[in-house]
Design an enzyme around this catalytic site. Structure first.
Site, PDB file in Angstrom:
ATOM      1  N   ILE A 138      -4.424 -15.185   4.295  1.00 50.00           N
ATOM      2  CA  ILE A 138      -3.685 -15.517   3.774  1.00 50.00           C
ATOM      3  C   ILE A 138      -1.610 -14.685   3.709  1.00 50.00           C
ATOM      4  O   ILE A 138      -0.927 -15.039   2.992  1.00 50.00           O
ATOM      5  CB  ILE A 138      -3.066 -15.915   2.341  1.00 50.00           C
ATOM      6  CG1 ILE A 138      -3.485 -14.399   1.582  1.00 50.00           C
ATOM      7  CG2 ILE A 138      -4.328 -16.561   2.352  1.00 50.00           C
ATOM      8  CD1 ILE A 138      -3.830 -14.534  -0.068  1.00 50.00           C
TER       9      ILE A 138
ATOM     10  N   GLY B 131       1.789  -7.871   6.684  1.00 48.14           N
ATOM     11  CA  GLY B 131       2.473  -6.687   6.690  1.00 48.14           C
ATOM     12  C   GLY B 131       2.037  -5.523   7.102  1.00 48.14           C
ATOM     13  O   GLY B 131       1.667  -5.259   7.748  1.00 48.14           O
TER      14      GLY B 131
ATOM     15  N   VAL C 206      -3.383  -9.442   3.834  1.00 51.31           N
ATOM     16  CA  VAL C 206      -3.933  -9.876   2.866  1.00 51.31           C
ATOM     17  C   VAL C 206      -4.706 -11.227   2.644  1.00 51.31           C
ATOM     18  O   VAL C 206      -4.323 -12.078   3.876  1.00 51.31           O
ATOM     19  CB  VAL C 206      -2.639 -10.400   1.659  1.00 51.31           C
ATOM     20  CG1 VAL C 206      -2.955 -11.101   0.848  1.00 51.31           C
ATOM     21  CG2 VAL C 206      -1.551  -9.353   1.946  1.00 51.31           C
TER      22      VAL C 206
ATOM     23  N   ARG D 210      10.579  -1.343  -6.193  1.00 52.88           N
ATOM     24  CA  ARG D 210      11.392  -1.168  -4.907  1.00 52.88           C
ATOM     25  C   ARG D 210      11.767  -2.198  -3.637  1.00 52.88           C
ATOM     26  O   ARG D 210      12.563  -2.111  -3.130  1.00 52.88           O
ATOM     27  CB  ARG D 210      10.469   0.237  -4.436  1.00 52.88           C
ATOM     28  CG  ARG D 210      10.634   1.402  -5.657  1.00 52.88           C
ATOM     29  CD  ARG D 210      10.376   2.823  -4.456  1.00 52.88           C
ATOM     30  NE  ARG D 210       9.868   2.227  -3.157  1.00 52.88           N
ATOM     31  CZ  ARG D 210       7.749   2.871  -3.486  1.00 52.88           C
ATOM     32  NH1 ARG D 210       7.675   2.956  -4.774  1.00 52.88           N
ATOM     33  NH2 ARG D 210       7.615   2.515  -2.826  1.00 52.88           N
TER      34      ARG D 210
END
Length: 244
Positions: A119, A122, A127, A235
């Site tokens: 899905i 990064g 993920v 962050r």
């Protein structure tokens, strides 16, 4: 002039609304307001008059109560609608990570989790949408990228930040169910949010109306406040990390 009068001047509060966030005066004013209830109230008054706040309340009053915002954790996790890399590259990255699936429609298995599909990807990993066979619920699983899984420092950071995120319990923060950092491939298991990211929503329909902006902002702020109470700084606040 006494200390209370000097510290509670409107000029010290106005810098928080429109001043330079990098200035020493801004930092001093911010520190003071955190411990001064009177200045907190006055700052609210300076930010908008009563008519403005009544208008905000009216805008929010008839907004759907089930329009929930969730912040994803900050360990490189992407939203369910994040673009993924090429299928070949993604599958190659999963080789040796997943065990053989127990059902032909699944990609594979990771411990007790059946892996359904990718899905998101990064910089820190992949993920996956999975299914927890013990608890019978869908989950999102973040696998640390293979090039980082060989780094002791990266593994320690992954484990540290994942456990810190797991300590944050709030309806507007994606829940961390499990962290597995000792195996060959570290991964964490999160609540699966069936929805789209704020980025996808804006890309799909364009600018949001005032009620949506206010509601998303308030709920996201509530999630961040819960994180800050646990000493966790996100962050990486951005539309792709806000799930609707």
């Amino acid at each position: 002039m006494n200390r209370k009068t000097a510290s509670c001047l409107d000029s010290r509060l106005e810098v928080l609304l429109s001043g330079d966030e990098g200035s020493q005066f801004y930092a001093q004013s911010s520190d003071h307001v955190e411990s001064c209830p009177a200045c907190q109230q006055r700052l609210t008054e300076l930010a908008g008059d009563q008519q403005t706040w009544r208008h905000v309340g009216k805008l929010l009053g008839d907004y759907p109560a089930d329009a929930m915002v969730h912040l994803t954790e900050n360990v490189g996790t992407q939203s369910p609608d994040s673009p993924v890399g090429s299928p070949a590259d993604t599958l190659a990255a999963l080789e040796g990570v997943l065990d053989a699936p127990s059902h032909p429609e699944m990609l594979g298995r990771l411990g007790r989790y059946e892996i359904e599909r990718v899905i998101g990807t990064g910089g820190m990993g992949i993920v996956l949408r999975g299914f927890d066979t013990d608890l019978n619920r869908p989950v999102a699983i973040k696998i640390l990228a293979s090039h980082l899984a060989h780094s002791g420092a990266a593994r320690q950071r992954f484990a540290r930040e994942s456990r810190a995120a797991a300590a944050v319990v709030n309806e507007h923060v994606v829940a961390i169910h499990n962290v597995e950092a000792r195996g060959k491939t570290p991964f964490l298991v999160m609540q699966y949010v069936a929805g789209e990211s704020l980025q996808a929503r804006v890309d799909r329909i364009g600018p949001l109306d005032a009620r949506e902006v206010l509601r998303i902002g308030i709920q996201a702020a509530a999630g961040l406040h819960a994180a800050h109470q646990q000493g966790v700084i996100h962050r990486d606040i951005k539309p792709a990390n806000i799930l609707l």
